[in-house]
Design an enzyme around this catalytic site. Structure first.
Site, PDB file in Angstrom:
ATOM      1  N   GLU A  92       0.804  -1.205   0.132  1.00 49.78           N
ATOM      2  CA  GLU A  92       0.109   0.025   0.039  1.00 49.78           C
ATOM      3  C   GLU A  92       0.723   1.231  -0.121  1.00 49.78           C
ATOM      4  O   GLU A  92       1.759   1.437   0.776  1.00 49.78           O
ATOM      5  CB  GLU A  92      -0.857  -0.022   1.139  1.00 49.78           C
ATOM      6  CG  GLU A  92      -1.792   1.287   1.351  1.00 49.78           C
ATOM      7  CD  GLU A  92      -2.878   1.202   2.133  1.00 49.78           C
ATOM      8  OE1 GLU A  92      -3.791   2.254   2.563  1.00 49.78           O
ATOM      9  OE2 GLU A  92      -3.201   0.198   2.976  1.00 49.78           O
ATOM     10  N   LYS A 126      -8.499  -1.222   1.019  1.00 42.29           N
ATOM     11  CA  LYS A 126      -9.605  -1.561   1.998  1.00 42.29           C
ATOM     12  C   LYS A 126     -10.774  -2.519   1.306  1.00 42.29           C
ATOM     13  O   LYS A 126     -11.211  -2.007   0.446  1.00 42.29           O
ATOM     14  CB  LYS A 126     -10.281  -0.347   2.295  1.00 42.29           C
ATOM     15  CG  LYS A 126     -11.323  -0.503   3.561  1.00 42.29           C
ATOM     16  CD  LYS A 126     -10.794  -0.823   4.877  1.00 42.29           C
ATOM     17  CE  LYS A 126      -9.642   0.183   5.344  1.00 42.29           C
ATOM     18  NZ  LYS A 126      -8.915  -0.497   6.533  1.00 42.29           N
TER      19      LYS A 126
END
Length: 398
Positions: A209, A225
Site C-alpha cells: 500500500e 480496504k
C-alpha cells in the site's frame, strides 16, 4: 535524538541498502552519512524536526514542488520511517498504548551518500541457528471480537463511522533476524518490500500500500480496504460486497480530504476506484487518489496531512484515533506507519501493513481491519489472521 555521523548502527556491518524506493542504480554504493531518531517521549514536533534534519543534510524537502535532480556528489536520499504513534502525535491525537518494541524509535531518518566502491553483499539466508518460537497474541480472539463490538457501539452512538482495529503478536527467536526480515520483500505484491536496521532493532516490510508518493509536483495515495481469499469466488464476493465497497469509499473520501489540505484548490481527483489486486493469497481493493501539490508544501506539511494513514485509522480520523487509543491494549510499534525513501525530486512512502519488527529477543507482527456497522466480529478476527499468516510463515522459514 540525532546522530550526524555514519555510525548510527555501529553494531551492524555495512551491507546493500534494502529500503523501499532506493534507486536501483545506487543500491550497491550507498553508505550512511547521518541518522536521526525520535521517540514519542522526546517531545516536540517530529514532522518539523525530521524535515529540518534532512534539509540540513542537503535534501530539498522544504518545498516538494520544486524540481530537483540526483547528483552523484550530493546525498542520494534518505530512508524514512514514521510510526503510527508518531503520526498520531503529529495531528495532536493520543499516541496509543506503549509500543511492545521500545527499542524501536518512532521516527528514523537515515541519509545516504555515494561510496567510491560497492559495499558488501546482503546477509546470507538464515542458517541452522535460526529458530522462531510460538506466537503469543496480545489479545484473545474473544477480546478482539469484543473490540469490534465496541466500535460498532461507537458507530451506533454517532461517535465514528469506521475504526481500524489492530492486534499484535510476538515470538521469541534465536539467531540473526535480519535475513528472515529481508525475505518478506519477496512476498507477492510487496510493493514496499525492504528492511531498516538500528542498534537493538530491525524492521522488515512487505506492504502493498502506497501511503503517499510525490513526483513532479503531484502527490498520490493508494488506499487499500476490502479483503477476500485469492480465489475466483473470493474475487466475485469482493466485487459484489456492498459492505466492503461502502467501507472502501469512506476511506477514499477521507484520503481526498487529507490530500486537499496540501493540494492546489480543485486538483484532487480519484484516478481509479475499487480496483482488485492480489497480495499473497488475498484479493484486496485499491483506489488511486492524486492531486497537484500547492506551492511551498514541504515534507513536514505532507507528513501532518497523510500520517497516520486513513485506511489504518478510520473516519473521522481524529475520532477514530481516540477509539484506537482506548481499545488496543498494545501499541502499533512498526505497524500502520510509514516507510520508504525521500530523494531529490521524489518521495515514496509505503504504509507499514504486513510489517514485522525485531528487538533483542522477539519478533513482532501486527494485523487488523476496518470496522463498520456491518462488520461481523468473528469474520474480522479471521481476516486479521489471514493477513498475518504469510508474514508469520515466511519469518518462521529456515
Amino acid at each position: 535524538m540525532s546522530k550526524n555521523g555514519p555510525h548510527g548502527v555501529e553494531t551492524l556491518p555495512q551491507s546493500l541498502i534494502d529500503v523501499p524506493g532506493v534507486p536501483a542504480r545506487c543500491r550497491s554504493v550507498l553508505v550512511e552519512r547521518g541518522r536521526y531518531e525520535w521517540h514519542v517521549t522526546d517531545g516536540g514536533d517530529p514532522a518539523a524536526q525530521v524535515a529540518r534534519f534532512l534539509a540540513g543534510h542537503g535534501l530539498p524537502v522544504d518545498d516538494l514542488t520544486r524540481p530537483a535532480g540526483h547528483r552523484p556528489d550530493g546525498p542520494c536520499g534518505a530512508a524514512l520511517y514514521v510510526s503510527a504513534a508518531a503520526g498520531a502525535t503529529m495531528v495532536g491525537a493520543p499516541a496509543g498504548a506503549p509500543s511492545p518494541v521500545p527499542a524501536l524509535p518512532d521516527v528514523v531518518a537515515v541519509v545516504y551518500g555515494h561510496a567510491c566502491a560497492p559495499v558488501s553483499a546482503p546477509a546470507a539466508p538464515a542458517g541452522p541457528g535460526w529458530w522462531l518460537g510460538p506466537w503469543q497474541e496480545s489479545w484473545t480472539p474473544r477480546q478482539h471480537a469484543e473490540a469490534v463490538q465496541a466500535v460498532r457501539a461507537a458507530i451506533a452512538r454517532g461517535d465514528v463511522y469506521q475504526v481500524n482495529v489492530v492486534g499484535h503478536a510476538a515470538a521469541r527467536y534465536t539467531g540473526d533476524p535480519r535475513p528472515a526480515l529481508a525475505r518478506l520483500a519477496g512476498l507477492p505484491g510487496a510493493r514496499y518490500g525492504g528492511t531498516l536496521h538500528g542498534a537493538g532493532w530491525s524492521i522488515g516490510c512487505a506492504s502493498p500500500e502506497t501511503l503517499v508518493e510525490v513526483h513532479a509536483g503531484r502527490v498520490v495515495t493508494r488506499p487499500i480496504k476490502g479483503t477476500r481469499p485469492a480465489t475466483a469466488t473470493g474475487r466475485r464476493d469482493l466485487l459484489a460486497s456492498a459492505k466492503e465497497r461502502a467501507e472502501h469509499i469512506m476511506i477514499v473520501d477521507l484520503e481526498r480530504n487529507d490530500l486537499a489540505r496540501v493540494a492546489r484548490t480543485g486538483s484532487v481527483r480519484v484516478d481509479e476506484l475499487f480496483a482488485v489486486r492480489r497480495w499473497c493469497d488475498l484479493w484486496q481493493a485499491e483506489s488511486t487518489v492524486s492531486a497537484a501539490l500547492a506551492p511551498g508544501v514541504g515534507l513536514a506539511e505532507l507528513l501532518r496531512a497523510s500520517c497516520p494513514g486513513g485506511s489504518v485509522t478510520g473516519a473521522p480520523k481524529r475520532a477514530a484515533l481516540d477509539r484506537i487509543a482506548a481499545l488496543e491494549p498494545v501499541g502499533r510499534g512498526a505497524g500502520m506507519g510509514a516507510f520508504g525513501w525521500v530523494g531529490p525530486g521524489r518521495l515514496d512512502l509505503g504504509l507499514t501493513i504486513r510489517t514485522a519488527a525485531a528487538d533483542a529477543d522477539r519478533l513482532h507482527v501486527w494485523a487488523g481491519g476496518g470496522i463498520t456497522w456491518d462488520s461481523d466480529p468473528d469474520a474480522e478476527v479471521a481476516e486479521a489472521a489471514a493477513k498475518a499468516a504469510p508474514v508469520r510463515a515466511l519469518l518462521a522459514a529456515g
